[in-house]
Design a protein around this motif. Structure first.
Motif, PDB file in Angstrom:
ATOM      1  N   ILE A   1       1.092  -1.250   0.082  1.00  0.00           N
ATOM      2  CA  ILE A   1      -0.054  -0.022  -0.062  1.00  0.00           C
ATOM      3  C   ILE A   1       0.606   1.444  -0.040  1.00  0.00           C
ATOM      4  O   ILE A   1       0.650   2.189  -0.800  1.00  0.00           O
ATOM      5  CB  ILE A   1      -1.015  -0.076   1.180  1.00  0.00           C
ATOM      6  N   ILE A   2       1.955   1.283   0.821  1.00  0.00           N
ATOM      7  CA  ILE A   2       2.896   2.464   0.881  1.00  0.00           C
ATOM      8  C   ILE A   2       3.484   2.554  -0.431  1.00  0.00           C
ATOM      9  O   ILE A   2       3.530   3.798  -0.935  1.00  0.00           O
ATOM     10  CB  ILE A   2       3.776   2.166   1.866  1.00  0.00           C
ATOM     11  N   PHE A   3       3.871   1.422  -0.941  1.00  0.00           N
ATOM     12  CA  PHE A   3       4.797   1.471  -2.382  1.00  0.00           C
ATOM     13  C   PHE A   3       3.539   1.846  -3.352  1.00  0.00           C
ATOM     14  O   PHE A   3       3.939   2.948  -4.329  1.00  0.00           O
ATOM     15  CB  PHE A   3       5.437   0.146  -2.725  1.00  0.00           C
TER      16      PHE A   3
ATOM     17  N   LEU B   1       1.077   3.960  -2.878  1.00  0.00           N
ATOM     18  CA  LEU B   1       0.849   5.433  -2.728  1.00  0.00           C
ATOM     19  C   LEU B   1       1.935   6.449  -3.505  1.00  0.00           C
ATOM     20  O   LEU B   1       1.795   7.310  -4.014  1.00  0.00           O
ATOM     21  CB  LEU B   1       0.735   5.760  -1.250  1.00  0.00           C
ATOM     22  N   ILE B   2       3.193   5.575  -2.986  1.00  0.00           N
ATOM     23  CA  ILE B   2       4.619   6.273  -3.802  1.00  0.00           C
ATOM     24  C   ILE B   2       4.397   6.338  -5.262  1.00  0.00           C
ATOM     25  O   ILE B   2       4.646   7.452  -5.903  1.00  0.00           O
ATOM     26  CB  ILE B   2       5.675   5.569  -3.260  1.00  0.00           C
ATOM     27  N   VAL B   3       3.971   5.279  -5.846  1.00  0.00           N
ATOM     28  CA  VAL B   3       3.798   5.200  -7.397  1.00  0.00           C
ATOM     29  C   VAL B   3       2.724   6.071  -7.679  1.00  0.00           C
ATOM     30  O   VAL B   3       2.932   6.886  -8.750  1.00  0.00           O
ATOM     31  CB  VAL B   3       3.478   3.699  -7.694  1.00  0.00           C
ATOM     32  N   LEU B   4       1.770   6.217  -6.808  1.00  0.00           N
ATOM     33  CA  LEU B   4       0.533   7.148  -7.491  1.00  0.00           C
ATOM     34  C   LEU B   4       0.958   8.727  -7.430  1.00  0.00           C
ATOM     35  O   LEU B   4       0.777   9.391  -8.399  1.00  0.00           O
ATOM     36  CB  LEU B   4      -0.487   7.129  -6.342  1.00  0.00           C
ATOM     37  N   LEU B   5       1.646   9.074  -6.012  1.00  0.00           N
ATOM     38  CA  LEU B   5       2.029  10.359  -6.361  1.00  0.00           C
ATOM     39  C   LEU B   5       3.086  10.760  -7.412  1.00  0.00           C
ATOM     40  O   LEU B   5       3.097  11.803  -8.033  1.00  0.00           O
ATOM     41  CB  LEU B   5       2.830  10.604  -4.921  1.00  0.00           C
ATOM     42  N   ALA B   6       4.124   9.754  -7.550  1.00  0.00           N
ATOM     43  CA  ALA B   6       5.311  10.044  -8.467  1.00  0.00           C
ATOM     44  C   ALA B   6       4.497   9.978  -9.886  1.00  0.00           C
ATOM     45  O   ALA B   6       4.959  10.767 -10.773  1.00  0.00           O
ATOM     46  CB  ALA B   6       6.236   8.940  -8.462  1.00  0.00           C
ATOM     47  N   GLY B   7       3.697   9.064 -10.166  1.00  0.00           N
ATOM     48  CA  GLY B   7       2.751   9.224 -11.272  1.00  0.00           C
ATOM     49  C   GLY B   7       2.067  10.171 -11.749  1.00  0.00           C
ATOM     50  O   GLY B   7       2.294  10.780 -12.952  1.00  0.00           O
ATOM     51  N   LEU B   8       1.407  10.753 -10.859  1.00  0.00           N
ATOM     52  CA  LEU B   8       0.570  12.108 -11.129  1.00  0.00           C
ATOM     53  C   LEU B   8       1.550  13.355 -11.230  1.00  0.00           C
ATOM     54  O   LEU B   8       1.425  14.032 -12.254  1.00  0.00           O
ATOM     55  CB  LEU B   8      -0.088  12.499  -9.889  1.00  0.00           C
ATOM     56  N   LEU B   9       2.560  13.217 -10.576  1.00  0.00           N
ATOM     57  CA  LEU B   9       3.800  14.305 -10.725  1.00  0.00           C
ATOM     58  C   LEU B   9       4.284  14.110 -12.302  1.00  0.00           C
ATOM     59  O   LEU B   9       4.296  15.241 -13.134  1.00  0.00           O
ATOM     60  CB  LEU B   9       4.935  14.210  -9.846  1.00  0.00           C
ATOM     61  N   VAL B  10       4.434  12.958 -12.559  1.00  0.00           N
ATOM     62  CA  VAL B  10       5.323  12.739 -14.075  1.00  0.00           C
ATOM     63  C   VAL B  10       4.213  12.866 -15.027  1.00  0.00           C
ATOM     64  O   VAL B  10       4.528  13.681 -15.975  1.00  0.00           O
ATOM     65  CB  VAL B  10       5.647  11.326 -14.295  1.00  0.00           C
ATOM     66  N   ALA B  11       2.964  12.801 -14.822  1.00  0.00           N
ATOM     67  CA  ALA B  11       1.902  12.977 -15.692  1.00  0.00           C
ATOM     68  C   ALA B  11       1.892  14.353 -16.036  1.00  0.00           C
ATOM     69  O   ALA B  11       1.378  15.151 -17.125  1.00  0.00           O
ATOM     70  CB  ALA B  11       0.353  12.372 -15.202  1.00  0.00           C
ATOM     71  N   GLY B  12       1.881  15.074 -14.853  1.00  0.00           N
ATOM     72  CA  GLY B  12       1.629  16.625 -14.908  1.00  0.00           C
ATOM     73  C   GLY B  12       2.884  17.268 -15.584  1.00  0.00           C
ATOM     74  O   GLY B  12       2.672  18.092 -16.630  1.00  0.00           O
ATOM     75  N   VAL B  13       4.219  16.852 -15.456  1.00  0.00           N
ATOM     76  CA  VAL B  13       5.356  17.256 -16.163  1.00  0.00           C
ATOM     77  C   VAL B  13       5.282  16.970 -17.595  1.00  0.00           C
ATOM     78  O   VAL B  13       5.536  17.912 -18.362  1.00  0.00           O
ATOM     79  CB  VAL B  13       6.678  16.702 -15.443  1.00  0.00           C
TER      80      VAL B  13
ATOM     81  N   VAL C   1      -0.255   1.736 -10.295  1.00  0.00           N
ATOM     82  CA  VAL C   1      -0.842   1.365  -8.895  1.00  0.00           C
ATOM     83  C   VAL C   1      -1.378   0.117  -8.535  1.00  0.00           C
ATOM     84  O   VAL C   1      -1.183  -0.449  -7.736  1.00  0.00           O
ATOM     85  CB  VAL C   1      -1.747   2.652  -8.536  1.00  0.00           C
ATOM     86  N   VAL C   2      -2.296  -0.258  -9.477  1.00  0.00           N
ATOM     87  CA  VAL C   2      -3.045  -1.549  -9.242  1.00  0.00           C
ATOM     88  C   VAL C   2      -1.852  -2.832  -9.301  1.00  0.00           C
ATOM     89  O   VAL C   2      -1.847  -3.663  -8.705  1.00  0.00           O
ATOM     90  CB  VAL C   2      -4.189  -1.874 -10.405  1.00  0.00           C
ATOM     91  N   SER C   3      -0.860  -2.399 -10.182  1.00  0.00           N
ATOM     92  CA  SER C   3       0.121  -3.474 -10.357  1.00  0.00           C
ATOM     93  C   SER C   3       1.018  -3.631  -9.233  1.00  0.00           C
ATOM     94  O   SER C   3       1.452  -4.734  -8.789  1.00  0.00           O
ATOM     95  CB  SER C   3       1.111  -3.178 -11.674  1.00  0.00           C
TER      96      SER C   3
END
Length: 269
Positions: A19-21, A23-35, A73-75
């Protein structure tokens, strides 16, 4: 600490570490998507594509990136992505099977709007009875902003399937100001005064030539219409100025603007 992270959620194989991992992937993914979206937008701005098309493409890419982040995230939670894709396909199939193709219709309409551009960002339009300045055209909906700052979201299929009145596409527009004069008025004099009002305005264009025409023999008045061509950006300012000026000019030249009247005849039986 390792024991706590290794604990699983009841009835699942998902651990707290997963779950922690995730969440990290989710936040990093959203940041990358924004960039990536910002980089894509900046790259498109260097082309000659209209701003409306740029906005549509950026939103489309952002939606695809969000789907990729969701699958990542699901993966990380240990779920087989292939089963998720199969599940989504089944859901989409059920949605289409029940005749709910609105999403696809809106997406297709958005592509046509962005391609043919019957409206563009910043233009003032009337669509499906609603008016406002075009804020953006997204994958699913078109966004309008009204003069009093109301935000309107219209499904793209309603925009593409309705007549679109674009008030700002053309470089010039004709201002029309209606005014009534009393039946006892010398109409040529009223027309002359009205023409003088139009020609004195600095923002009125000489070509096409302005005009004053008689539009109606109404119940209480002879109705005139002042017609003046202006640059589109000056439309509302000139309309307001002419409305005020014609009232002042008629008052100054003793041209009567009548109140509504009704003659009642009484007969003794």
């Amino acid at each position: 600490m390792a024991d706590i992270l290794a604990q699983t959620i009841p009835y699942t194989t998902i651990t707290l570490a997963n779950i922690i991992f995730a969440l990290i992937v989710l936040l990093a993914g959203l940041l990358v998507a924004g960039v990536l979206s910002s980089m894509f937008r900046n790259g498109l701005k260097k082309t000659k594509l209209p701003e409306l098309v740029v906005e549509f493409l950026v939103r489309f890419l952002r939606a695809l990136l969000y789907v990729a982040v969701l699958l990542a995230v699901v993966s990380t939670l240990g779920v087989d992505i292939s089963s998720v894709v199969v599940g989504l396909s089944a859901v989409i199939g059920l949605v289409l099977g029940f005749g709910m193709q609105d999403s696809l219709n809106n997406m297709a309409a958005g592509v046509w709007i962005a391609s043919l551009r019957p409206l563009d960002k910043g233009e003032y339009v009337t669509v499906n009875g609603l008016s406002g300045k075009v804020h953006a055209v997204g994958i699913m909906a078109t966004e309008l902003l009204t003069p009093d700052n109301q935000f309107i979201t219209l499904p793209n299929k309603l925009v593409w399937g309705s007549p679109i009145v674009n008030a700002t596409r053309m470089p010039t527009r004709r201002v029309s100001v209606d005014v009534g004069v009393a039946y006892a008025t010398e109409i040529p004099k009223a027309v002359e005064v009205a023409m003088s009002v139009i020609k004195q305005h600095a923002l009125v264009l000489a070509d096409p030539a302005p005009a004053v025409v008689t539009t109606e023999l109404a119940d209480s008045s002879v109705n005139l219409q002042l017609r003046a061509w202006v640059n589109t950006a000056d439309f509302w300012a000139v309309k307001n100025d002419l409305t005020i000026a014609i009232h002042a000019a008629f008052d100054r030249e003793d041209v009567e603007i009548p109140f509504p009247q009704l003659d009642v005849h009484m007969y003794k039986l």
